[in-house]
Design a protein around this motif. Sequence first.
Motif, PDB file in Angstrom:
ATOM      1  N   VAL A 183       1.928  -0.488   4.163  1.00  0.00           N
ATOM      2  CA  VAL A 183       2.053  -2.048   4.887  1.00  0.00           C
ATOM      3  C   VAL A 183       1.974  -2.908   3.761  1.00  0.00           C
ATOM      4  CG1 VAL A 183       0.733  -1.302   7.013  1.00  0.00           C
ATOM      5  CG2 VAL A 183      -0.369  -2.270   5.033  1.00  0.00           C
ATOM      6  N   SER A 234      -0.205   4.321   0.393  1.00  0.00           N
ATOM      7  CA  SER A 234      -0.801   5.194   1.220  1.00  0.00           C
ATOM      8  C   SER A 234      -0.272   5.103   2.905  1.00  0.00           C
ATOM      9  CB  SER A 234      -2.389   5.121   1.430  1.00  0.00           C
ATOM     10  OG  SER A 234      -3.021   5.488   0.039  1.00  0.00           O
ATOM     11  N   CYS A 235      -0.119   3.764   3.219  1.00  0.00           N
ATOM     12  CA  CYS A 235       0.182   3.553   4.775  1.00  0.00           C
ATOM     13  C   CYS A 235       1.638   2.782   4.667  1.00  0.00           C
ATOM     14  CB  CYS A 235      -0.944   3.171   5.528  1.00  0.00           C
ATOM     15  SG  CYS A 235      -1.187   1.196   5.164  1.00  0.00           S
ATOM     16  N   CYS A 243      -5.581   0.708   5.810  1.00  0.00           N
ATOM     17  CA  CYS A 243      -6.103   1.800   5.403  1.00  0.00           C
ATOM     18  C   CYS A 243      -7.513   1.822   4.648  1.00  0.00           C
ATOM     19  CB  CYS A 243      -5.063   3.018   5.154  1.00  0.00           C
ATOM     20  SG  CYS A 243      -4.480   2.663   3.486  1.00  0.00           S
ATOM     21  N   CYS A 294       0.838  -1.264  -0.191  1.00  0.00           N
ATOM     22  CA  CYS A 294       0.082   0.025  -0.189  1.00  0.00           C
ATOM     23  C   CYS A 294       0.833   1.330  -0.002  1.00  0.00           C
ATOM     24  CB  CYS A 294      -0.676   0.002   1.044  1.00  0.00           C
ATOM     25  SG  CYS A 294      -1.743   1.776   1.467  1.00  0.00           S
ATOM     26  N   CYS A 327      -6.177  -1.817   0.496  1.00  0.00           N
ATOM     27  CA  CYS A 327      -5.280  -1.987   1.604  1.00  0.00           C
ATOM     28  C   CYS A 327      -6.065  -2.494   2.956  1.00  0.00           C
ATOM     29  CB  CYS A 327      -4.473  -0.973   1.926  1.00  0.00           C
ATOM     30  SG  CYS A 327      -3.766  -0.767   3.594  1.00  0.00           S
TER      31      CYS A 327
END
Lengths: 895, 131
Positions: free
Chosen positions: A16, A13-14, A28, A11, A25
């Motif tokens: 992980v 965005s975060c 998130c 991901c 994800c």
Amino acid sequence: MVPENAGPPWCRSCGVDAVAGAAACAGCGQALDVAVAGDPLIGIVVVSSGRFLSRNVIVVGTAGDAVSLLGRGDEPVTVSAADFAGMRRVEVPAPATIGEAGRLWSASRAEAMGTIKGSWPHDRLQAIGDEFAGRDLSRRRAAAVDAIALGRQVWLPRAGLTESELSWYQARHAALRGDLREMLAWLAKLPPDGYAVRVALLLSTAAGLRADPALAALATAQLAPFEQSSPDARALRRVLGRTAADDPPAAVVEFASTLPGRWGAAAAPALAGAEAIRDRRRIPIRPRSGPAVRALDAYVAGLAGSNLNDYVALLRDLPRALLDDLVDAGALTAVPADNGIFPADLRAYLRCRLHPGRVDAAELTTAGFVAESARRHYLARDADALGGLDPADETVRHYRALLAYVRDRDRAHVDDLWPATRALVDDLSAATGEVSEQLAADRSAWPLLREAAVAGRLTVSRRVRDAHPEFASWFDVCGLTRLVYDGDWAGAVRQAGALTGTIRDWPLADEVASLAAFARWQLGEDAAALATLDAGPDAPFRAGMVLNASIIAAGRGSTDALEPLGRLSREASDRRVGNAALLRAIGLWLADDAVPDYPAPLADLVHARLANPIEDDALFLTLTKFSANNDAAWLAGASVHFVNQTQAEIMRFFQTRCRILDENRPDTLADLGQVLVPIWQRSPRPEWIARERDWLVELVLDLVHRPFGEAVGLTGVIHILLDGGVLEPGERYILSTQAGAHIAASLGDGEDIRPEAEQKLLFDPAQRWLRNDGALADPLRERVGEELARCVAIAAVSIAQSQTAVVDRLSDDYNAVVQRRQWDHANIRFLQHRQVTILDELAALAGRLGAYQALLGRLPVPEDLRELAGTVGAQATSLANEVARLRRDVLPYGR
Amino acid sequence: MGADRNPYVLLGVPFGASREQANVAFARQARALRRLGSAGRDRFTDLTWALNQIDEAIREPETVLWLYRIPFDPAVLTASGPGEFAPPPSPLPRRTADSGAALADLVRQAATEHLCDLVLEQAGRTPVPAP
Ligand SMILES: [Zn+2]
């Protein structure tokens, strides 16, 4: 273009990791879409050819078969795909980008910077680009990366992406720019255990990170959370953090095990190397292998049997213990003294361990190798040096005790001896006279037995004889020596005959022959003695045998001795013996009345010796002088080696001396005088020059005594000897006045001696003699005076004689002037002056003759010359009277 | 022995023997002669002459070329081989203890070097990852 997105999904965005195949994800909820390139035509710049001019336009859309091009005006125009394909494309200079917006922004940016021309409206193109950028998540992600690459930070807030996602793109961009500090700053903004992709980013920049410890420390901290999960992170952390607390051999094997999937075939030696290091086996060396790897490989090879003498450079940093292993294993067998690899103390240590006999004293000290120092001092019989070593060392005490025994049979410290040595010393001291087996077996003990063996105080049992035949031979030679000392010549010859053939080792076999020859010589059998010595020209050279042969041969005449002495002169390794042999050959010949002529073989020896450097000036002088006396023709032209100024001078003198005797050479006695004077004047004066001076002066004195006028040629050398201060007072008087008399007697009619020569050679010596300065004692002074007076008288008469023609010429001139005055009244003053001049000249001559007359009147002129000398006086008087009369005639005319 | 009288042979000492050796030999022989009385007088004169030669006349025996040499070479008098009285050199014993720790150290260094070598090569093969 878009970099390949390999590996499992994660991901943006975060940060992980995601499950393969998932769309969003799990952490998130954000979609996992990745940045995309979009329509590849969007953003392409082409040339649009109009009726009058061409302009650059840009693709801003496609639909089916149509391509929309933005040029002049806010609205794009549409062309068919076929028409578009015919348009020339324009390269847009810009950083690499990913998506449609990135390409549109790149063109806009290039146009604004002037690197391409564009016909489109700037704001309109930006707006179109922004519109593309915002269309969906994939395009926003691509646009965010492109905006960062293009420096279009203002757009980023519109991307709608998380702070951490933007930071990751920033970090990546900083890495591409090579700004590792900024890269690390952006990475620090990421959640610490997310974005595992950063491990690959840090690995790609490992070389740069490793070069800067501060950066390496930051990177190491970044890697910590991934250490458990990522072998790369573990390995990179060790390389950057230099964390050696763990198990490096296991670590390198672990990392190398990950390589086969990545490197293919190239991984095999890398993995093999790692395993070999761990297992301490031979290592496949790679081009970048470091010194420890190479040293370890060399060490392993050495223990396995390889010789490392030529590879010591690899061992430079090896710890001493490992070098000791190599020495013990026989892998290192020699370290030369000029080895520049090891530091001095280590080099000395290794050399002492490897070849103690070849180590010099300084190295022994450096290595602190007292035992070897003690051994050497013992062998040199240097008790003082042994006394200077540490007595606490048992080796030192052993050698001190041994030296005391060997030198003085001092047994006071025998308890300090090593047991084996102690046993032999006890055997030596035993008074039984029976030689023990141990002594017979130890060759180093034999010299200690010699005196007793020669004196006949020892016995050797049959058992010891049989067990040690070489000792038996040595012992028998001692017995033979005793017969010679006892004067039992016949017995010695017999015993030597029995030993010959049974003893073959040097030097004992030669010693038997030498002793036999001595005995035969004493028996008067010279020829047999020489044959026994076997030291003739065809036999191998042994100095002692040839020397002994020369002594027997000398009794048969100098010629017989010449051959062995010549051999010694040429071949003896001790230069002193060679020189002594040559001098002895010369001495024997000089003493041998049966050989009057200088033997050619002796001359060859002398020539050969003088052709090589002679350190001893006295020997050089002896040989040079000897050659000058006996071999002048050779020395005159010889090319001789001399090693210093003294020898150069000696050679120059004797060579000149020889050359003046050679009629074919231009050298004269004057040349010899020129060589002699500077040597004579040197301080201190070389002793040898005195005899040479005497020789030269006597030669000149001898040559000068011949009929007056014939030895004018000697005046050159006489002047040189006079000016050089070489002559004794008596010699000065004789040679100067002789030279003057010879010059005067050689004068032809009208010729004259130079006034300064007349003064120096005749008047000065005569007047000095008359003053009697006390330099000459009386009987000699009388004799000198007589010869001096004879010379001055001869000179005076000769000069008076030669000047008669001058008087006649001047008289004729004078009469001619008088005649002319009768009629040439115009020149009366000139003629009158001329008259006076002529009279002055005649007066001067009358004065000179008068001076001679006065001198001769006081000198002891010999009886036979007195009458002749008187004529000079008469001539002087009559000339003076005539001049006085004529002056009276001239004067009435006034001046 | 006439003109070829050899002081070393007369005294029964090796050629080139020192004054001390000559003195000892002279004393021993003179003692034996004393027992002979007048019969030993000529021999005593010879010995005295020989001692004087070695004491005074012969400064540098190596360069004396008018005397027959017994022994013909000094090598006859020296040890013809090694032994207790002419010991050969023996090597310095090792001064370091067991090398195990040093070897383990070297292996660790080599492993670290090799790891660095491999990681840097892998770094060279790693591109900047995709965004
Ligand atoms: Zn997420």
